[in-house]
Design an enzyme around this catalytic site. Structure first.
Site, PDB file in Angstrom:
ATOM      1  N   PRO A 134       0.820  -1.217   0.000  1.00  0.00           N
ATOM      2  CA  PRO A 134       0.000   0.000   0.000  1.00  0.00           C
ATOM      3  C   PRO A 134       0.853   1.266   0.000  1.00  0.00           C
ATOM      4  O   PRO A 134       1.927   1.304   0.607  1.00  0.00           O
ATOM      5  CB  PRO A 134      -0.850  -0.108   1.258  1.00  0.00           C
ATOM      6  CG  PRO A 134      -0.341  -1.275   2.015  1.00  0.00           C
ATOM      7  CD  PRO A 134       0.529  -2.093   1.125  1.00  0.00           C
ATOM      8  N   GLY A 180       2.270   4.914   0.676  1.00  0.00           N
ATOM      9  CA  GLY A 180       2.340   5.913   1.749  1.00  0.00           C
ATOM     10  C   GLY A 180       1.885   5.398   3.103  1.00  0.00           C
ATOM     11  O   GLY A 180       1.476   6.172   3.964  1.00  0.00           O
ATOM     12  N   ALA A 181       1.961   4.073   3.305  1.00  0.00           N
ATOM     13  CA  ALA A 181       1.385   3.500   4.519  1.00  0.00           C
ATOM     14  C   ALA A 181       2.446   3.011   5.508  1.00  0.00           C
ATOM     15  O   ALA A 181       2.140   2.293   6.445  1.00  0.00           O
ATOM     16  CB  ALA A 181       0.451   2.359   4.148  1.00  0.00           C
ATOM     17  N   GLY A 182       3.708   3.389   5.268  1.00  0.00           N
ATOM     18  CA  GLY A 182       4.765   3.003   6.204  1.00  0.00           C
ATOM     19  C   GLY A 182       5.420   1.682   5.874  1.00  0.00           C
ATOM     20  O   GLY A 182       6.216   1.159   6.642  1.00  0.00           O
ATOM     21  N   GLY A 221       7.207   1.233   3.016  1.00  0.00           N
ATOM     22  CA  GLY A 221       8.333   1.441   2.097  1.00  0.00           C
ATOM     23  C   GLY A 221       7.986   1.253   0.634  1.00  0.00           C
ATOM     24  O   GLY A 221       8.819   0.784  -0.154  1.00  0.00           O
ATOM     25  N   SER A 222       6.757   1.625   0.241  1.00  0.00           N
ATOM     26  CA  SER A 222       6.353   1.419  -1.152  1.00  0.00           C
ATOM     27  C   SER A 222       7.222   2.219  -2.114  1.00  0.00           C
ATOM     28  O   SER A 222       7.661   1.706  -3.145  1.00  0.00           O
ATOM     29  CB  SER A 222       4.882   1.800  -1.345  1.00  0.00           C
ATOM     30  OG  SER A 222       4.665   3.126  -0.909  1.00  0.00           O
ATOM     31  N   ALA A 248      10.301   3.350  -1.764  1.00  0.00           N
ATOM     32  CA  ALA A 248      11.670   2.814  -1.854  1.00  0.00           C
ATOM     33  C   ALA A 248      11.689   1.572  -2.733  1.00  0.00           C
ATOM     34  O   ALA A 248      12.579   1.403  -3.578  1.00  0.00           O
ATOM     35  CB  ALA A 248      12.209   2.485  -0.462  1.00  0.00           C
ATOM     36  N   ASP A 281      15.056   2.877   4.324  1.00  0.00           N
ATOM     37  CA  ASP A 281      14.095   2.204   3.434  1.00  0.00           C
ATOM     38  C   ASP A 281      14.767   1.641   2.185  1.00  0.00           C
ATOM     39  O   ASP A 281      14.525   0.510   1.787  1.00  0.00           O
ATOM     40  CB  ASP A 281      13.044   3.207   2.927  1.00  0.00           C
ATOM     41  CG  ASP A 281      12.003   3.520   3.964  1.00  0.00           C
ATOM     42  OD1 ASP A 281      12.328   3.455   5.161  1.00  0.00           O
ATOM     43  OD2 ASP A 281      10.867   3.849   3.576  1.00  0.00           O
TER      44      ASP A 281
HETATM   45  O1  PMV Z   1       6.678   5.813   6.005  1.00  0.00           O
HETATM   46  P1  PMV Z   1       7.934   5.488   5.260  1.00  0.00           P
HETATM   47  O2  PMV Z   1       7.971   4.058   4.789  1.00  0.00           O
HETATM   48  O3  PMV Z   1       8.228   6.467   4.169  1.00  0.00           O
HETATM   49  O4  PMV Z   1       9.153   5.600   6.320  1.00  0.00           O
HETATM   50  C1  PMV Z   1       9.601   6.848   6.779  1.00  0.00           C
HETATM   51  C2  PMV Z   1      10.660   6.641   7.813  1.00  0.00           C
HETATM   52  C3  PMV Z   1      11.234   7.926   8.424  1.00  0.00           C
HETATM   53  O5  PMV Z   1      12.205   7.517   9.392  1.00  0.00           O
HETATM   54  C4  PMV Z   1      10.158   8.724   9.140  1.00  0.00           C
HETATM   55  C5  PMV Z   1      11.904   8.828   7.389  1.00  0.00           C
HETATM   56  C6  PMV Z   1      13.179   8.225   6.808  1.00  0.00           C
HETATM   57  O6  PMV Z   1      13.511   8.577   5.671  1.00  0.00           O
HETATM   58  O7  PMV Z   1      13.857   7.444   7.482  1.00  0.00           O
END
Ligand code: PMV
Length: 330
Positions: free
Chosen positions: A112, A114-116, A118-119, A121, A164
């Protein structure tokens, strides 16, 4: 035509604090972005993206900055997605010394947006690998990680760590502290369970918010340092295969992130549902604000509990993926 894929990730520990030089431990998961690249007319860039959210959408984008794709997801997310792909293609053109190479790019992802998880990356890593191979150049996973980091850094206005992109390129569990990126050997099987609220967080805004808190209050700066301490203890627990301790530290990490203002009601609700269901521990993963939590539970109890948690749109198991970027059969 070349197809490459790269995994998404969860943060076992350390998001946000990693931006300020503390260590973090992201882990690749068996959910991938797949990018197919074919050379086309010189200078052209056509992108077809499907399934970038769980609902899925398709967008045709020809690189025209005034063109707004008509799709059912937040426009900034689509635009950011396109910026990542343009950045990845820019890296491939530079590596192969082919500044005018044209490309047709197809992106598919079961991560998904923008859901954390790492989509972005994963898409950038897979796109750089596919596009460089298409131009006859083969980069190592570390070289891809480095170039993917440059793209994220540019698109996110200088607010990205290497976590990421390195994790997605090399796979498995990794440790990132500033520019020092390494794989962690002999990691036990981590029974990750993900809860997804169907939403997303704005990474740039959330990182900026933490930065401001850290500059305003000494105790916020101490909180960021405390996350670094949690990560170091977490590394010991990981080495000792001590899941109970890992879980406790994940809970602690979530509390500190909550204090820094990056959690949300739905993330907190899912974290508590997982803990009540008997998970070893649970925390938000990634930038926060909405999106996903990660829990450790080898049983089905956490998934079942999450499915009945208001605010949780889907819950699924996501095993550690020991493989990073890889070439796929077209
Ligand atoms: O939500 P994501 O998967 O983009 O992770 C962001 C992680 C952070 O530590 C908040 C930013 C980063 O680049 O490390």
């Amino acid at each position: 035509m070349v197809t490459s894929s790269a995994p998404g990730k969860v943060y076992l520990f350390g998001e946000h604090a990693v931006v300020y030089g503390e260590p973090a431990v992201p882990c690749a998961i068996e959910r991938r972005a797949t990018v197919t690249v074919e050379t086309s007319e010189p200078g052209e860039l056509r992108v077809h993206a499907a399934d970038l959210t769980l609902d899925g959408f398709t967008v045709e984008y020809n690189g025209d900055p005034d063109g707004h794709p008509d799709v059912d997801v937040a426009t900034p997310l689509v635009e950011a997605g396109m910026a990542y792909i343009q950045g990845a293609i820019g890296q491939a053109r530079e590596v192969a010394d082919a500044p005018n190479a044209g490309f047709e790019v197809h992106v598919e992802s079961d991560i998904p947006l923008g859901a954390g998880l790492g989509s972005s990356a994963a898409v950038v890593v897979a796109a750089i690998d596919a596009a460089t191979r298409e131009l006859g150049v083969e980069l190592t996973a570390r070289e891809i990680a480095d170039r993917a980091y440059r793209v994220e850094h540019d698109v996110q206005d200088g607010q990205a760590s290497r976590a990421d992109t390195f994790c997605s390129a090399v796979g498995g569990a990794v440790r990132v502290e500033g520019d020092d990126c390494r794989a962690i050997a002999d990691v036990p099987e981590l029974p990750f369970v993900i809860g997804y609220d169907g939403g997303e967080g704005d990474t740039g805004k959330l990182v900026a918010g933490v930065r401001q808190l850290r500059e305003t209050y000494d105790f916020a700066a101490d909180t960021v340092e405390a996350i670094g301490d949690v990560v170091r203890s977490g590394e010991d627990a990981l080495e000792a295969d001590d899941f109970e301790e890992l879980g406790k530290l994940m809970n602690f990490n979530h509390g500190l992130l909550e204090a820094l203002g990056v959690s949300s009601r739905s993330l907190d609700a899912m974290v508590w549902a997982a803990r009540d269901a008997g998970a070893d521990g649970a925390k938000l993963t990634g930038a926060g604000g909405g999106g996903c939590i990660v829990a450790l539970d080898a049983t089905e109890r956490t998934i079942d509990a999450l499915k009945y948690t208001p605010g949780c749109e889907s819950a699924f198991r996501a095993d550690l993926d020991t493989e990073g970027v890889r070439r796929e059969e077209a």
